[in-house]
Every structure is written in C-alpha cells, then in structure tokens.
Write a protein that holds these residues in place. Structure first.
Motif, PDB file in Angstrom:
ATOM      1  N   VAL A   1     157.981  68.678 -80.960  1.00  0.00           N
ATOM      2  CA  VAL A   1     158.262  68.736 -79.540  1.00  0.00           C
ATOM      3  C   VAL A   1     159.788  69.279 -79.565  1.00  0.00           C
ATOM      4  CG1 VAL A   1     158.453  68.064 -77.068  1.00  0.00           C
ATOM      5  CG2 VAL A   1     156.609  67.613 -78.453  1.00  0.00           C
ATOM      6  N   MET A   2     160.551  68.172 -80.317  1.00  0.00           N
ATOM      7  CA  MET A   2     162.044  68.652 -80.314  1.00  0.00           C
ATOM      8  C   MET A   2     162.573  69.827 -81.053  1.00  0.00           C
ATOM      9  SD  MET A   2     163.536  64.717 -81.008  1.00  0.00           S
ATOM     10  CE  MET A   2     165.315  65.193 -81.159  1.00  0.00           C
ATOM     11  N   VAL A   3     161.604  70.122 -82.052  1.00  0.00           N
ATOM     12  CA  VAL A   3     162.129  71.364 -82.967  1.00  0.00           C
ATOM     13  C   VAL A   3     161.394  72.601 -82.211  1.00  0.00           C
ATOM     14  CG1 VAL A   3     161.979  72.547 -85.250  1.00  0.00           C
ATOM     15  CG2 VAL A   3     162.508  70.072 -84.908  1.00  0.00           C
TER      16      VAL A   3
ATOM     17  N   ILE B   1     152.721  60.178 -84.640  1.00  0.00           N
ATOM     18  CA  ILE B   1     153.522  60.054 -83.359  1.00  0.00           C
ATOM     19  C   ILE B   1     154.962  60.569 -83.582  1.00  0.00           C
ATOM     20  CG2 ILE B   1     154.349  58.481 -81.843  1.00  0.00           C
ATOM     21  CD1 ILE B   1     152.038  56.846 -81.934  1.00  0.00           C
ATOM     22  N   ILE B   2     155.296  60.359 -84.752  1.00  0.00           N
ATOM     23  CA  ILE B   2     156.868  60.732 -85.064  1.00  0.00           C
ATOM     24  C   ILE B   2     156.778  62.286 -85.085  1.00  0.00           C
ATOM     25  CG2 ILE B   2     158.698  60.524 -86.716  1.00  0.00           C
ATOM     26  CD1 ILE B   2     157.757  57.705 -87.323  1.00  0.00           C
ATOM     27  N   ALA B   3     155.830  62.687 -86.060  1.00  0.00           N
ATOM     28  CA  ALA B   3     155.694  64.315 -86.378  1.00  0.00           C
ATOM     29  C   ALA B   3     155.282  65.015 -84.938  1.00  0.00           C
ATOM     30  CB  ALA B   3     154.512  64.573 -87.051  1.00  0.00           C
ATOM     31  N   SER B   4     154.969  64.273 -83.975  1.00  0.00           N
ATOM     32  CA  SER B   4     154.553  64.922 -82.757  1.00  0.00           C
ATOM     33  C   SER B   4     155.991  64.813 -81.988  1.00  0.00           C
ATOM     34  CB  SER B   4     153.650  64.187 -81.921  1.00  0.00           C
ATOM     35  OG  SER B   4     152.280  64.032 -82.684  1.00  0.00           O
TER      36      SER B   4
ATOM     37  N   VAL C   1     140.842  72.968 -74.456  1.00  0.00           N
ATOM     38  CA  VAL C   1     141.236  72.632 -75.782  1.00  0.00           C
ATOM     39  C   VAL C   1     141.883  71.179 -75.812  1.00  0.00           C
ATOM     40  CG1 VAL C   1     142.851  73.139 -77.647  1.00  0.00           C
ATOM     41  CG2 VAL C   1     141.468  75.018 -76.676  1.00  0.00           C
ATOM     42  N   ALA C   2     142.725  70.950 -74.852  1.00  0.00           N
ATOM     43  CA  ALA C   2     143.208  69.564 -74.530  1.00  0.00           C
ATOM     44  C   ALA C   2     142.327  68.608 -74.396  1.00  0.00           C
ATOM     45  CB  ALA C   2     144.242  69.809 -73.375  1.00  0.00           C
ATOM     46  N   MET C   3     141.345  68.685 -73.768  1.00  0.00           N
ATOM     47  CA  MET C   3     140.199  67.743 -73.385  1.00  0.00           C
ATOM     48  C   MET C   3     139.575  67.299 -74.851  1.00  0.00           C
ATOM     49  SD  MET C   3     140.248  66.224 -70.593  1.00  0.00           S
ATOM     50  CE  MET C   3     138.608  65.695 -70.752  1.00  0.00           C
ATOM     51  N   LEU C   4     139.207  68.379 -75.344  1.00  0.00           N
ATOM     52  CA  LEU C   4     138.629  68.432 -76.477  1.00  0.00           C
ATOM     53  C   LEU C   4     139.184  67.566 -77.682  1.00  0.00           C
ATOM     54  CD1 LEU C   4     135.999  68.727 -78.420  1.00  0.00           C
ATOM     55  CD2 LEU C   4     137.148  71.071 -78.955  1.00  0.00           C
ATOM     56  N   PHE C   5     140.430  67.828 -77.847  1.00  0.00           N
ATOM     57  CA  PHE C   5     141.408  67.163 -78.614  1.00  0.00           C
ATOM     58  C   PHE C   5     141.605  65.593 -78.615  1.00  0.00           C
ATOM     59  CE2 PHE C   5     145.777  66.083 -80.027  1.00  0.00           C
ATOM     60  CZ  PHE C   5     145.504  66.179 -81.433  1.00  0.00           C
ATOM     61  N   GLY C   6     141.715  65.482 -76.923  1.00  0.00           N
ATOM     62  CA  GLY C   6     142.005  64.204 -76.375  1.00  0.00           C
ATOM     63  C   GLY C   6     140.849  63.369 -76.595  1.00  0.00           C
ATOM     64  N   VAL C   7     139.524  63.883 -76.402  1.00  0.00           N
ATOM     65  CA  VAL C   7     138.316  62.958 -76.459  1.00  0.00           C
ATOM     66  C   VAL C   7     138.503  62.467 -77.930  1.00  0.00           C
ATOM     67  CG1 VAL C   7     135.927  62.995 -76.613  1.00  0.00           C
ATOM     68  CG2 VAL C   7     136.973  64.088 -74.474  1.00  0.00           C
ATOM     69  N   VAL C   8     138.574  63.247 -78.973  1.00  0.00           N
ATOM     70  CA  VAL C   8     138.474  62.932 -80.328  1.00  0.00           C
ATOM     71  C   VAL C   8     139.650  61.690 -80.742  1.00  0.00           C
ATOM     72  CG1 VAL C   8     138.851  63.727 -82.557  1.00  0.00           C
ATOM     73  CG2 VAL C   8     137.540  65.094 -81.034  1.00  0.00           C
TER      74      VAL C   8
ATOM     75  N   MET D   1     151.167  61.128 -76.914  1.00  0.00           N
ATOM     76  CA  MET D   1     152.161  62.131 -77.749  1.00  0.00           C
ATOM     77  C   MET D   1     151.390  62.665 -78.768  1.00  0.00           C
ATOM     78  SD  MET D   1     154.813  60.885 -76.680  1.00  0.00           S
ATOM     79  CE  MET D   1     155.573  61.941 -77.631  1.00  0.00           C
ATOM     80  N   LEU D   2     150.310  62.573 -79.335  1.00  0.00           N
ATOM     81  CA  LEU D   2     149.616  63.375 -80.104  1.00  0.00           C
ATOM     82  C   LEU D   2     149.196  64.671 -79.443  1.00  0.00           C
ATOM     83  CD1 LEU D   2     149.607  61.245 -82.203  1.00  0.00           C
ATOM     84  CD2 LEU D   2     147.482  61.621 -82.713  1.00  0.00           C
ATOM     85  N   THR D   3     148.879  64.765 -78.453  1.00  0.00           N
ATOM     86  CA  THR D   3     148.406  66.144 -77.596  1.00  0.00           C
ATOM     87  C   THR D   3     149.798  66.854 -77.324  1.00  0.00           C
ATOM     88  OG1 THR D   3     146.649  64.710 -76.282  1.00  0.00           O
ATOM     89  CG2 THR D   3     147.384  66.698 -75.269  1.00  0.00           C
ATOM     90  N   PHE D   4     150.821  66.298 -76.934  1.00  0.00           N
ATOM     91  CA  PHE D   4     152.259  67.015 -77.009  1.00  0.00           C
ATOM     92  C   PHE D   4     152.330  67.628 -78.209  1.00  0.00           C
ATOM     93  CE2 PHE D   4     153.434  64.269 -73.105  1.00  0.00           C
ATOM     94  CZ  PHE D   4     153.761  65.364 -72.283  1.00  0.00           C
ATOM     95  N   GLY D   5     152.271  66.859 -79.389  1.00  0.00           N
ATOM     96  CA  GLY D   5     152.412  67.446 -80.772  1.00  0.00           C
ATOM     97  C   GLY D   5     151.482  68.401 -81.036  1.00  0.00           C
ATOM     98  N   PHE D   6     150.393  68.413 -80.432  1.00  0.00           N
ATOM     99  CA  PHE D   6     149.445  69.553 -80.722  1.00  0.00           C
ATOM    100  C   PHE D   6     149.720  70.778 -80.085  1.00  0.00           C
ATOM    101  CE2 PHE D   6     145.289  71.561 -79.081  1.00  0.00           C
ATOM    102  CZ  PHE D   6     144.930  71.956 -80.299  1.00  0.00           C
ATOM    103  N   PHE D   7     150.344  70.668 -78.910  1.00  0.00           N
ATOM    104  CA  PHE D   7     150.708  71.888 -77.995  1.00  0.00           C
ATOM    105  C   PHE D   7     151.923  72.289 -78.513  1.00  0.00           C
ATOM    106  CE2 PHE D   7     147.403  70.856 -75.327  1.00  0.00           C
ATOM    107  CZ  PHE D   7     146.992  72.145 -74.602  1.00  0.00           C
ATOM    108  N   ALA D   8     152.871  71.726 -79.142  1.00  0.00           N
ATOM    109  CA  ALA D   8     154.184  72.220 -79.846  1.00  0.00           C
ATOM    110  C   ALA D   8     153.815  72.790 -80.971  1.00  0.00           C
ATOM    111  CB  ALA D   8     155.033  70.625 -79.970  1.00  0.00           C
ATOM    112  N   LEU D   9     152.815  72.448 -81.542  1.00  0.00           N
ATOM    113  CA  LEU D   9     152.389  72.982 -82.844  1.00  0.00           C
ATOM    114  C   LEU D   9     151.678  74.182 -83.004  1.00  0.00           C
ATOM    115  CD1 LEU D   9     152.164  72.785 -86.056  1.00  0.00           C
ATOM    116  CD2 LEU D   9     149.834  71.543 -85.813  1.00  0.00           C
TER     117      LEU D   9
END
Length: 332
Positions: free
Chosen positions: A37-39, A30-33, A278-285, A185-193
C-alpha cells in the motif's frame, strides 16, 4: 445424501499443531500488505480521487482505439487522461482529475465531461462509440468519502470486538479483533498488488467481509465456550482443535456456498460490481482462514484454559465447602 457431505461427520484434524507457522505467515503477509500500500498505493476510483470517469463502448470494433482517444482528449487541453480497459476489449474508462479551479465546482467539471463525450461521439462515430456512463466527484467530496469510509471500517472493527468481548470474554474479543484486522489489511494489500480500482464498492465489500468473518468466528467461539465447560481437564490446544472440528462441516459448507455464488458474479456478473465481487471472494477465503488460525491461537497466548472463566470462591465459600466435605451426615 452422503455424496453431498463435503466433510465427514467426525473429523480429527490437528489445526493448531502448526499454529505458530500459520500466525507467522499471517504476520508476514500483513507487513507485506502494508508495504504494498505504501509503495504501490491504491488505484483510487473517482469516488476517492476526485474527477470524472467516462465509460465508453465501441460497438463496431473488437478493440478500443485507446491511443487515438488519448490524443483527441489531449487536443482539448484537458491534460493527460488515464485511459484503461474496462470489461471487454472494446470498452474503456477515461479518468480525468479535476483542475484546481474546479475542486469545488462540479458545474465546470460537468462542462468538461460534456465536451469530452461530444468529441468522442462525433470523432469515433464510425467505430460505434457510445457513452456507457459518466461519474463526476469534486476533490472535496472525494476526500470526505475516503475519510468517512476509513472511519466506518475502524468503527466496525472496534464495535464488533466489544460485542464479542461482552458476549464471551475479553480474550475472545482480542482474538476476533486480530482476525478482522488481518482480513482487512490483506484485502488492502490485494488491491495494492493487483491495482484494481478501489472505490466505495470496495468499502462496502470490506464491511461485508468483516460481518462474514465475525459470523464464522462467533460460531467457533460459541463451541469453544461450551467445550470449556464440558472438558475441564483437556489441554486448551486439544480443546480448540475439538471445537474447530465440531464446527468444520458448517464452516466448509457456508464458505463453499459463498465462493460458488461469488465466482458466478466474478465470471458472469456486470463489470460495475467486478471489484466488489473479487473483494468478497478474496475476503471469504481469508476470513475462513483467520477464524481458525488467527482468532483461536490468540486464546492460547492469552492463557485461556478450562478453568479460566470459573468464578473464584471467596474465603467464606471455601470454608463452607470444607465443612460440607467433612460433614458425615449425623443429625444434631
């Protein structure tokens, strides 16, 4: 039929044995996400950034001539456009931000779009250039869409937590809120990455993920509540493991069905819903993970036990119970 059973009828997996490690790992992600997002920021689509997006397909070539397209657009004095691949190698998306004078004037933006599309169709006719779609959103509208989307996510998180609180107890509501916050938050981090485009479709995916994760959490919470009444002397960690194991077959089969369907959409679906899929697939897991390793351990830390939800007896009831225990059955 036995071959179709993904999980044995009886399992005894100690899920919560490593709960501290799992929660610690989740907190770090969560912190990494948040840091990502900030960076890196999110790659906002036209919905949120404001501007124009033109999708172009070059039917006569294998790879789109991106440098040539960029130089031709720059010659029109529309600034430096953001041009990136969109789907196949011969497909591109041209993103143009609106000028300050055009923030509240979509007509001017449309005129700009017409000039760009006419230039592409004429200058790249030999390459088979054709316009596959055009989107235009003013900066004011995009800001309203972004704020409305954030409000929708926050309201969904709060409303769902209140629902769990009312249906079960407040401890379950807190656990559900932490799990949903973790998923978002992890979904936000995934899209920022990955820098995949973040648009209104992704907000819809996040709301769907919240609903899916809630459904999975409620199934486990319902079994936990039943077992709290059934196993009065069992330690809470063991009771939670029993509850998760008893619902494991349902959890795995539901999640795997969703994953297979979403994989088909990611691989074979149209490009316009690729980000959503992709967001749904990541979110289900991660939603399945959080239902087990986030929502359940919170109950332990909040002091939930087999006797947590048994109403306390009043002094009168205690006195009456003592009289009943001393009553020898004699008739007066």
């Amino acid at each position: 039929m036995k071959l179709l059973k993904l999980v044995p009828e009886i399992t005894n997996i100690a899920f919560l044995k490593h709960r501290n490690f799992a929660v610690g790992f989740s907190v770090l992600t969560i912190i990494a996400s948040i840091a990502l997002v900030m960076v890196n920021g999110l790659n906002f689509g036209v919905d949120f950034a404001g501007g124009q997006q033109i999708r172009v397909v070059f039917d006569n070539v294998e790879e789109a001539p991106i440098p040539e397209v960029r130089s031709k657009i720059q010659a029109l004095n529309f600034g430096d456009p953001a041009i990136q691949g969109f789907g196949q190698k011969n497909e591109i998306a041209i993103k143009m931000r609106l000028e300050e004078a055009s923030e509240d004037n979509l007509q001017e933006a449309n005129n700009t779009t017409v000039q760009i599309t006419n230039m592409i169709e004429s200058e790249f006719a030999e390459q088979g250039a054709r316009i596959d779609g055009v989107d235009a959103v003013s900066g004011k509208v995009s800001g309203e869409l972004l704020s409305t989307g954030i409000y929708a996510l926050v309201f969904a998180l709060i409303a769902i937590s209140i629902y769990i609180w009312l249906r079960f107890e407040w401890q379950f509501g807190v656990g559900g809120l932490f799990a949903l916050f973790h998923d978002v938050m992890l979904t936000f981090g995934f899209f920022a990455l990955t820098q995949l485009e973040f648009n209104l479709n992704i907000i819809a995916a996040l709301l769907t993920i919240i609903g899916y994760s809630l459904n999975d959490t409620i199934v486990i919470d319902d079994r936990i509540r039943e077992n709290l009444r059934k196993y009065r002397k069992m330690e809470i960690a063991n009771l939670l493991d029993v509850s998760i194991n008893e619902t494991l077959a349902r959890t795995v089969s539901t999640s795997l069905t969703m994953v297979l369907a979403l994989l088909a959409l990611v691989i074979l679906g149209p490009d316009v819903i690729f980000g959503f899929s992709v967001a749904m697939l990541f979110g289900v897991v991660i939603g399945t993970y959080s239902s087990v390793y986030i929502a359940s351990p919170v109950l332990i830390w909040l002091g939930v036990g087999p006797d947590s939800f048994i109403p306390e007896e009043s002094d009168t009831e205690k006195a009456q119970n003592k009289l009943r225990e001393g009553y020898d059955g004699a008739v007066v």
